[in-house]
Design a protein around this motif. Structure first.
Motif, short mmCIF file in Angstrom:
data_model
loop_
_atom_site.label_atom_id
_atom_site.label_comp_id
_atom_site.label_asym_id
_atom_site.label_seq_id
_atom_site.Cartn_x
_atom_site.Cartn_y
_atom_site.Cartn_z
N SER A 2 103.52 23.56 68.45
CA SER A 2 104.57 23.46 67.43
C SER A 2 104.58 22.05 66.85
O SER A 2 104.06 21.11 67.43
CB SER A 2 105.92 23.80 68.05
N LEU A 3 105.22 21.93 65.70
CA LEU A 3 105.27 20.64 65.02
C LEU A 3 106.10 19.64 65.82
O LEU A 3 107.07 20.01 66.48
CB LEU A 3 105.89 20.82 63.63
N ILE A 4 105.73 18.39 65.74
CA ILE A 4 106.46 17.33 66.45
C ILE A 4 107.58 16.84 65.52
O ILE A 4 107.30 16.38 64.41
CB ILE A 4 105.51 16.14 66.75
N PRO A 5 108.84 16.93 65.95
CA PRO A 5 109.92 16.43 65.08
C PRO A 5 109.87 14.90 64.98
O PRO A 5 109.64 14.22 65.97
CB PRO A 5 111.21 16.88 65.77
N ALA A 6 110.09 14.39 63.77
CA ALA A 6 110.08 12.95 63.55
C ALA A 6 111.39 12.53 62.90
O ALA A 6 111.90 13.21 62.02
CB ALA A 6 108.91 12.56 62.66
#
Length: 347
Positions: A2-6
């Motif tokens: 999954s995408l890494i939250p930034a």
């Protein structure tokens, strides 16, 4: 994966970014956070929570988080972190980028849109801006970076409220609301902020919280006032309760466009393309939920400066009123040109 939250953490010099960051890092939330510091030095994150690693680019924090100094481009650093995570060399759940106090967050935010590799690894969760209640008025009057930081924010934290009286804080909140009505404002003491206010806000992609903050549409009621009016402008006994606001006419302003008719997709695309060409550098943030002719789904649209994108949101519910709402936040944007142009794109 999954995408890494930034999360981008910004705010003028001395507004309390590092205090907030240290609090987030030392809180027992069970998450591993990679911190990217735009200016790296001992004075930023105290050395007692740093454990030096042989690889000087990435520093292991003693609570299991990692910290990188940007000696090269942000894009390269983000790509490097994502790759190390994929290979299992580093473990972290999210990234926080702390910008320098003088930074314009725009280029940092744009990094997440410009580069396919970054866009495929990360989700820009939100831009958090800290504002120092004691010095904010002076900074906003004299420093464009401070005004831009507010223009870009998804969430605003007002720090050092204990150093000023309530009237000063209220006046500041009112002023910020004019500059960016979309971002909720929260008072914080000594960096003590509930983590729910810091992470997973989905402030940037709007999908989880589709409806634009209703509060901000109320702010639009003030938008018609010229800031330099005197009390004679108020008719029908209307009371002007914010005289202190009129001393400064900030160049960062916002306005809202609302319409019940559907947009013609081709006309809208052409118009937005044209205004972005001309006004892109002055368009800090813009976004909206759109009703498009021929689509049974909401269209979510947003941008930073010249970069904009849209994606399909959920379907309009049976009986739901279909309409469009857009907000533009920017530096001295010609509101009339935008509103008339958008009006002409309606079916």
């Amino acid at each position: 994966m999954s995408l890494i939250p930034a999360t981008i953490l910004t705010g003028f010099l001395g507004s309390g970014k590092t205090t907030l960051l240290k609090r987030v890092l030392t809180e027992a939330h069970g998450q591993k956070i990679a911190v990217i510091e735009n200016e790296f030095g001992d004075e930023d994150i105290d050395s007692d929570i740093l454990v030096q690693n042989n690889n000087e680019q990435i520093i292991q924090l003693n609570n299991g988080c990692v910290c990188c100094s940007i000696r090269e481009d942000l894009r390269t650093t983000l790509a490097d972190l994502a790759e190390k995570r994929r290979k299992g060399e580093l473990q972290f759940d999210r990234v926080v980028i702390e910008t320098t106090g003088l930074a314009d967050p725009g280029p940092v935010a744009q990094t997440f849109f410009m580069d396919d590799e970054i866009a495929e690894s990360y989700l820009l969760d939100s831009i958090l801006t800290l504002v120092d209640a004691k010095h904010a008025d002076e900074q906003l009057n004299t420093r464009q970076e401070a005004r831009r930081q507010i223009g870009f924010a998804d969430q605003i934290f007002i720090s050092k409220t204990d150093l000023v009286d309530d009237a000063t804080v209220e006046a500041l909140i009112h002023r910020i609301k004019h500059m960016n009505p979309r971002a909720p404002q929260t008072r914080v003491n000594f960096g003590v902020v509930p983590l729910a206010d810091v992470f997973d806000l989905r402030g940037f992609n709007l999908n989880a919280k589709l409806d634009i903050d209703p509060e901000f549409l109320k702010a639009d009621a003030h938008a018609g006032h010229d800031h330099d009016h005197d009390h004679h402008d108020h008719e029908h006994g209307e009371h002007c309760d914010h005289p202190h606001h009129h001393a400064h006419d900030d160049d960062v302003k916002s306005f809202v466009f609302k319409a019940d008719k559907a947009f013609n997709p081709a006309k809208l695309e052409e118009f937005l393309g044209a205004i972005v060409q001309v006004y892109g550098p002055k368009m800090l943030r813009y976004k909206g939920v759109l009703h498009m002719k021929g689509s049974d789904r909401k269209v979510i649209f947003q941008g930073v400066h010249q970069l904009m994108g849209s994606d399909l949101g959920p379907k309009w519910m049976p009986g739901e009123k279909k309409n469009s709402k857009m907000v533009f936040i920017g530096l001295d944007l010609p509101k009339d040109i935008f509103l008339q142009g958008l009006e002409q794109c309606l079916v």
